[in-house]
Each structure stands twice: as C-alpha cells, then as structure tokens.
Design a protein around this motif. Structure first.
Motif, PDB file in Angstrom:
ATOM      1  N   THR A   1       0.909  -1.190   0.020  1.00 29.25           N
ATOM      2  CA  THR A   1      -0.027   0.137  -0.026  1.00 29.25           C
ATOM      3  C   THR A   1       0.819   1.079   0.136  1.00 29.25           C
ATOM      4  OG1 THR A   1      -0.247  -0.179   2.434  1.00 29.25           O
ATOM      5  CG2 THR A   1      -1.862  -1.119   1.104  1.00 29.25           C
ATOM      6  N   ASN A   2       2.144   1.240  -0.101  1.00 30.22           N
ATOM      7  CA  ASN A   2       3.029   2.215  -0.249  1.00 30.22           C
ATOM      8  C   ASN A   2       3.051   2.864  -1.658  1.00 30.22           C
ATOM      9  OD1 ASN A   2       4.975   4.316   0.119  1.00 30.22           O
ATOM     10  ND2 ASN A   2       6.161   3.249   1.435  1.00 30.22           N
ATOM     11  N   VAL A   3       1.822   3.704  -2.185  1.00 33.97           N
ATOM     12  CA  VAL A   3       1.600   4.068  -3.352  1.00 33.97           C
ATOM     13  C   VAL A   3       2.763   5.054  -3.736  1.00 33.97           C
ATOM     14  CG1 VAL A   3       0.034   5.434  -5.000  1.00 33.97           C
ATOM     15  CG2 VAL A   3      -0.747   3.902  -3.029  1.00 33.97           C
ATOM     16  N   ALA A   4       3.499   5.946  -2.759  1.00 32.64           N
ATOM     17  CA  ALA A   4       4.368   6.688  -3.243  1.00 32.64           C
ATOM     18  C   ALA A   4       5.611   6.072  -3.655  1.00 32.64           C
ATOM     19  CB  ALA A   4       4.776   7.848  -1.843  1.00 32.64           C
ATOM     20  N   VAL A   5       6.148   5.242  -2.852  1.00 33.77           N
ATOM     21  CA  VAL A   5       7.236   4.274  -3.374  1.00 33.77           C
ATOM     22  C   VAL A   5       7.160   3.758  -4.499  1.00 33.77           C
ATOM     23  CG1 VAL A   5       8.876   2.635  -2.653  1.00 33.77           C
ATOM     24  CG2 VAL A   5       8.204   4.389  -1.056  1.00 33.77           C
TER      25      VAL A   5
ATOM     26  N   SER B   1      -0.475  -6.544   3.535  1.00 32.61           N
ATOM     27  CA  SER B   1      -0.333  -5.975   4.543  1.00 32.61           C
ATOM     28  C   SER B   1       1.291  -6.305   5.173  1.00 32.61           C
ATOM     29  CB  SER B   1      -1.266  -6.598   5.765  1.00 32.61           C
ATOM     30  OG  SER B   1      -2.494  -5.989   5.273  1.00 32.61           O
ATOM     31  N   ILE B   2       1.757  -7.264   4.610  1.00 31.55           N
ATOM     32  CA  ILE B   2       3.195  -7.623   4.800  1.00 31.55           C
ATOM     33  C   ILE B   2       4.006  -6.551   4.832  1.00 31.55           C
ATOM     34  CG2 ILE B   2       5.295  -8.974   3.999  1.00 31.55           C
ATOM     35  CD1 ILE B   2       3.200 -11.143   2.899  1.00 31.55           C
ATOM     36  N   GLY B   3       4.896  -6.128   5.940  1.00 29.30           N
ATOM     37  CA  GLY B   3       5.913  -5.364   5.953  1.00 29.30           C
ATOM     38  C   GLY B   3       5.384  -3.911   6.369  1.00 29.30           C
ATOM     39  N   VAL B   4       4.310  -4.028   6.896  1.00 23.26           N
ATOM     40  CA  VAL B   4       3.355  -2.795   7.515  1.00 23.26           C
ATOM     41  C   VAL B   4       3.698  -2.705   8.963  1.00 23.26           C
ATOM     42  CG1 VAL B   4       1.398  -1.564   8.326  1.00 23.26           C
ATOM     43  CG2 VAL B   4       1.620  -2.721   5.891  1.00 23.26           C
ATOM     44  N   ASN B   5       4.681  -1.742   9.494  1.00 22.83           N
ATOM     45  CA  ASN B   5       5.071  -1.447  10.970  1.00 22.83           C
ATOM     46  C   ASN B   5       3.824  -1.344  11.735  1.00 22.83           C
ATOM     47  OD1 ASN B   5       7.819  -1.803  10.662  1.00 22.83           O
ATOM     48  ND2 ASN B   5       8.004   0.297   9.832  1.00 22.83           N
ATOM     49  N   ASN B   6       3.924  -2.114  12.999  1.00 19.63           N
ATOM     50  CA  ASN B   6       2.879  -2.010  13.985  1.00 19.63           C
ATOM     51  C   ASN B   6       1.514  -2.278  13.475  1.00 19.63           C
ATOM     52  OD1 ASN B   6       4.580  -1.206  15.878  1.00 19.63           O
ATOM     53  ND2 ASN B   6       4.651   0.832  15.079  1.00 19.63           N
ATOM     54  N   SER B   7       1.447  -3.112  12.514  1.00 17.67           N
ATOM     55  CA  SER B   7      -0.240  -3.562  12.014  1.00 17.67           C
ATOM     56  C   SER B   7      -0.780  -4.329  12.968  1.00 17.67           C
ATOM     57  CB  SER B   7       0.249  -4.833  10.960  1.00 17.67           C
ATOM     58  OG  SER B   7      -0.981  -5.223  10.456  1.00 17.67           O
ATOM     59  N   ILE B   8      -1.930  -3.547  12.966  1.00 17.15           N
ATOM     60  CA  ILE B   8      -2.977  -3.915  14.021  1.00 17.15           C
ATOM     61  C   ILE B   8      -3.930  -4.813  13.633  1.00 17.15           C
ATOM     62  CG2 ILE B   8      -4.670  -3.108  15.576  1.00 17.15           C
ATOM     63  CD1 ILE B   8      -3.129  -0.469  15.346  1.00 17.15           C
ATOM     64  N   VAL B   9      -4.188  -5.929  14.378  1.00 23.69           N
ATOM     65  CA  VAL B   9      -5.261  -6.885  14.376  1.00 23.69           C
ATOM     66  C   VAL B   9      -6.520  -6.360  14.956  1.00 23.69           C
ATOM     67  CG1 VAL B   9      -5.978  -9.285  14.274  1.00 23.69           C
ATOM     68  CG2 VAL B   9      -3.688  -8.834  13.653  1.00 23.69           C
ATOM     69  N   GLN B  10      -7.704  -6.204  14.387  1.00 21.83           N
ATOM     70  CA  GLN B  10      -8.698  -5.560  15.078  1.00 21.83           C
ATOM     71  C   GLN B  10     -10.066  -6.052  14.765  1.00 21.83           C
ATOM     72  OE1 GLN B  10      -8.228  -1.497  13.661  1.00 21.83           O
ATOM     73  NE2 GLN B  10      -7.965  -0.978  15.766  1.00 21.83           N
ATOM     74  N   PRO B  11     -10.501  -7.118  15.783  1.00 25.17           N
ATOM     75  CA  PRO B  11     -11.411  -7.949  15.414  1.00 25.17           C
ATOM     76  C   PRO B  11     -12.793  -7.152  15.763  1.00 25.17           C
ATOM     77  CG  PRO B  11     -10.511  -8.327  17.709  1.00 25.17           C
ATOM     78  CD  PRO B  11      -9.395  -7.496  16.832  1.00 25.17           C
TER      79      PRO B  11
END
Length: 332
Positions: free
Chosen positions: A25-29, A285-295
């Motif tokens: 999802t890092n569109v800029a890069v 979502s791989i490589g996203v820092n502090n990825s949150i799992v939110q049930p």
C-alpha cells in the motif's frame, strides 16, 4: 535479476522478473519505482526537475542502457484505447508501418500507387492545365492516408465502447503481433491495474503475460494494492515484491511453505492452494510496521451486513493456539 532504485539516500531493492508484481500500500514508493523505470527506458530527455531519475536504477549492479527496453505505460482504460488507435507512437501504428514496408505488401501498394498517380494526373489536367501549380502526390503520402483512417470494432463502434477486459485482450494480441513483426526487447508497465479490472480478470492477465514472456523477450510490471489482487503460485512467487514501510521480496515457494510449516502456532498440514489463498488475502499487509489486528472491525462488518440480510461466517474457525498467537500470549 535484482533491481535497485535510488531515491536520494534511500535504496529500494527488488526482484525483477519477466512478470513482476509490486504489491503493498505504499503508493508513493511504488509510483517512484514505476516513474524511474519508465523514465529511464524512454527516449525523453530529463527535465531540470527530474535529476533524481538520472541513472537511479541498476539491474544486477549495473546501470542499464536507456535503449535496453522499449517501455509502454498503461494507467487507465484511455491508455489502452490510445495504444490500439492510430497515432505517432502507438503499437498498432508501428505494426502497420512495418507490414506495409514489408515485401508481402509491396505489390499491392505499387498497384495502389500507380492508380493514385493516374488519379492525381487526371485531376491536374482537368483543374490545373496550363497553370503554374499542380496537385502533387508522393508514395510517402500513401502511408499518411492509412494513418488517417479510423480503427473501430467490426460492428463500427468506437473502441471506448469495449470494456477494459476486452481492450486488454486486444492489447495483448497486438503485443504478440508486434513481437512477430518487430522482435525487440520491450517492457510493459501496468499501474494500479486492480482499479480497472476484476481480480479474476487480473489472474487471467498474468497468465497471458507469463505465456507471452515465455515466447518473446517481453517483460511486464504490475502494481496492485487491493485484496486478492495478486497472482501467487510457485512459478511467479520470486517476482512478487511487497512495498510498505519495509520491502519484502518473496523467496522460492518451498522456503515459504517450510517457514509456515515450521513456525505456525498449531500443527497443521498446509495444502498448496490453501496457502496460496492465505497469501492472496494478506499479502498487501506484509511489511507494515505496527500492523494492528482489530477483531472489532470484523464485528462491525458483520453487524452491518446482517442488517442488510447478508450473512458472514468463518471460512474456518480459528483454533486456540492461533488466537493466542494473534494476541501475543503463550499457552500455559
């Protein structure tokens, strides 16, 4: 092949294969990487504000020549239509020009040329006899006449009436024809293709590109970020790069399977298609820092869907070890 793209002090290292997918999802890069590739492999001069793109890519440690690939960039439906219409740089124009200059077409063109010379001569005699001016014609004008014709569907409709999937099919047909007529090394970049076709069509597109890359010296790059928009199997896995805060390049399929089997929090025998589905659902979502799992989000989704009469269900109920792993606790 290893691709490195440099942006000021940052260096982005990726795998570069005949079919390369840039997920995440890092569109800029991702945009900078695509801009760098397309700018480098073009005949355009660098503008003053584009100094950051000058020789900022390497392939296996070497700066490639700017003519190593002929690049084409597709970002939307209009780009596909323009590639199929007659224009100065369109693929169709190049194919037609190559064909009409070939031996197979010369006899027919000479006949048309003779007829046109006669027509122009008759016009000059009728209109400009004894005048100091005349209507002139040269053989080069014949191709100009062809270029001024329209390309439409066989039913006579504008190409814009075709859906994007059909336009892509035609585009790949023309790519194949161009490689047969003019076999050169070419790079095709599809930016955000997940915004214009379905995930099912995307998978078919990748399969078509894999087939083309096996037959010809053509390379393809795709950027995607939406769920399930990734073509994932053992044949293409090393061409998948996930670009988020960190960049993750997939290793060989056997290493991924072994890693999951060895580290999964509960004993489970993974089938290939099952693992493929899991990767397709989570890859961006791989490589996203502090990825949150939110049930809680899934609960809200279920509440809204049920209010619409839509049922949600677990694909497979999670086991306790899986739940404990996700919340970061060890089983006693």
């Amino acid at each position: 092949m290893r691709l490195r793209v440099t942006q000021n002090q940052k260096k982005y290292d990726l795998s570069f294969m005949p079919v390369t997918q840039l997920a995440g999802t890092n569109v800029a890069v991702k945009s900078f990487i695509i801009d760098s590739l397309c700018k480098h492999f073009s005949s355009d001069k660098y503008k003053e504000y584009e100094e950051c793109y000058i020789d900022n890519i390497t392939l296996d440690g070497e700066v490639p020549g700017r003519k190593q690939w002929e690049s084409t960039r597709i970002t939307n439906k209009e780009d596909l239509v323009n590639a199929l219409l007659l224009g100065k740089t369109s693929i169709v124009t190049k194919c037609i020009k190559q064909y009409v200059t070939g031996f197979d077409c010369q006899n027919e063109l000479l006949k048309i040329d003779e007829i046109l010379l006669h027509v122009f001569d008759e016009i000059n005699k009728a209109i400009f006899r004894d005048k100091k001016i005349e209507l002139q014609y040269s053989q080069e004008d014949l191709f100009s006449m062809i270029q001024k014709t329209d390309i439409k569907t066989t039913e006579g409709y504008d190409l814009h009436t075709l859906d994007t999937g059909k336009l892509l099919d035609l585009f790949f047909d023309i790519i194949e024809k161009q490689q047969l007529l003019i076999p050169e090394k070419r790079l095709y970049v599809f930016e955000n293709i997940d915004h214009i076709i379905t995930s099912t069509k995307y998978h078919k597109v990748i399969e078509r590109c894999l087939n083309l890359s096996e037959k010809f010296n053509v390379w393809f790059v795709f950027t995607v970020s939406l769920r399930n928009y990734i073509y994932f199997n053992s044949s293409v896995i090393t061409g998948i790069n996930v670009i988020n805060e960190n960049i993750f390049t997939f290793p060989e399929y056997e290493r991924i399977l072994s890693f999951v089997m060895d580290n999964y929090p509960s004993e489970k025998e993974w089938k290939e298609e099952e693992l493929n589905d899991a990767i397709r659902s989570t890859v961006h979502s791989i490589g996203v820092n502090n990825s949150i799992v939110q049930p809680q989000y899934d609960v809200i989704l279920k509440l809204i869907n049920e209010s619409l009469g839509i049922k949600n269900m677990w694909d497979k109920m999670p086991t306790m070890p899986e739940i404990q792993y996700l919340i970061g606790k060890n089983l006693v």
